[in-house]
Enzyme design. Structure first.
Site, PDB file in Angstrom:
ATOM      1  N   GLU A  17     -60.685  17.358  -3.528  1.00 31.26           N
ATOM      2  CA  GLU A  17     -59.809  17.916  -4.570  1.00 31.26           C
ATOM      3  C   GLU A  17     -58.385  18.135  -4.076  1.00 31.26           C
ATOM      4  OE1 GLU A  17     -61.541  21.402  -6.285  1.00 31.26           O
ATOM      5  OE2 GLU A  17     -63.034  20.230  -7.395  1.00 31.26           O
ATOM      6  N   LYS A  18     -58.146  17.987  -2.775  1.00 34.13           N
ATOM      7  CA  LYS A  18     -56.754  18.124  -2.325  1.00 34.13           C
ATOM      8  C   LYS A  18     -55.895  17.049  -2.997  1.00 34.13           C
ATOM      9  CE  LYS A  18     -54.988  16.979   1.712  1.00 34.13           C
ATOM     10  NZ  LYS A  18     -53.761  16.229   1.323  1.00 34.13           N
ATOM     11  N   HIS A  71     -62.875  15.824   5.576  1.00 29.56           N
ATOM     12  CA  HIS A  71     -63.745  14.663   5.350  1.00 29.56           C
ATOM     13  C   HIS A  71     -65.197  15.018   5.701  1.00 29.56           C
ATOM     14  CE1 HIS A  71     -59.843  12.577   6.576  1.00 29.56           C
ATOM     15  NE2 HIS A  71     -60.076  12.066   5.384  1.00 29.56           N
TER      16      HIS A  71
END
Ligand code: PAF
Length: 285
Positions: A152-153, A41
């Site tokens: 993008e995870k 994050h």
């Protein structure tokens, strides 16, 4: 020492702050989160900071995106710690609505993105993406930032959000942020804290196996045998594979045979913890 950050809890206060900045001609990037902040994050916040004059992070553990029996209650919560980390990463403002602010009495609207939400995580978590699309539509419309950054995870989530924003003409540019990994390759996730120490030792195999498959496909092997042996390797190591698939990186259409460009996506349980990850073909390293 932890940096301080201003926290607003209502849509009205959020809009007042945003309008002040926008009247001064300054642009805004938003990073929506469910808290349990980690370096992934923080890297999204740093990326947002490069893209706009001000960065707003939000924390809301969204009940709509958790299915029955999932970890809504257990999801790690800790506002003071999260606020300090987001401030350290450079966020200027934190929006922390409560359940009533987000879903007032009588709330009756759902945003559904057809097609893209149907396979992969959508297959085993049937209402998950409706919950994500609904809350993200609300957060974007509440804040109306110029840019919003998503990791993008959660690759399928990123594409669902991009499609929703395009389809509903929400005037926000959606930007993807690269996956942040532990030194052993495990993708950072708030759910990694659920892993026992044995499971934590096994977990990096998820990424190693995906990377190996990506190298094999890039070197000319067909997808089917490559994914079959990757699947078997994961099960042998103790994972229970939910899905392991190669998809078109833009449309998420399933791929087969020999391909030069793809995204390989996986979801697999280690014990009770469901981990997701994905890699590109050709591989990035
Ligand atoms: O990726 C997440 O943390 C959540 O799905 C999101 C985008 C903040 C919506 O609740």
């Amino acid at each position: 020492m932890a940096t301080q950050i201003e926290i607003v809890r209502t849509v009205a206060d959020l809009r007042t702050r945003v309008r002040t900045w926008q009247r001064e001609g300054e642009n805004i990037a938003m990073v929506p989160t469910m808290g349990a902040i980690h370096k992934g994050h923080m890297s999204l916040v740093r990326q947002a900071k490069q893209l706009a004059d001000h960065t707003i992070a939000s924390i809301f553990v969204n009940p709509l995106q958790f299915g029955p029996g999932e970890d809504f209650e257990a999801y790690p919560r800790g506002e003071a710690r999260d606020a300090a980390l987001l401030a350290d990463a450079g966020a200027d403002l934190l929006f922390v609505p409560d359940g009533r602010e987000m879903y007032p009495e009588g709330f009756a609207t759902t945003v559904h993105v057809a097609g893209l939400t149907e396979g992969l995580c959508g297959a085993s978590r049937p209402d998950h993406f409706d919950g994500v699309a609904t809350v993200v539509a609300k957060l974007l419309l509440q804040c109306l930032p110029d840019i919003a950054v998503f990791g993008e995870k959660d690759y399928q989530q990123l594409l669902v959000i991009k499609r929703m924003v395009r389809d509903l003409n929400i005037p926000v540019e959606i930007v993807g942020g690269a996956i942040v990994r532990e030194p052993d390759g495990l993708a950072l996730s708030s759910r990694n804290t659920y892993l026992s120490s044995d499971e934590r030792e096994t977990a990096p195999l998820l990424h190693t196996t995906l990377q190996q498959a990506a190298h094999e496909v890039a070197s000319g092997l067909a997808l089917e045998p490559t994914l079959e042996s990757a699947h078997a390797a994961l099960e042998a190591a103790g994972f229970r594979v939910d899905y392991l698939e190669a998809r078109d990186p833009v449309t998420l259409v399933p791929l087969s045979g020999n391909v030069s460009s793809a995204r390989i996506l996986v979801a697999a349980f280690l014990g009770k913890t469901r981990l997701i990850d994905n890699v590109t073909v050709p591989p990035q390293s």
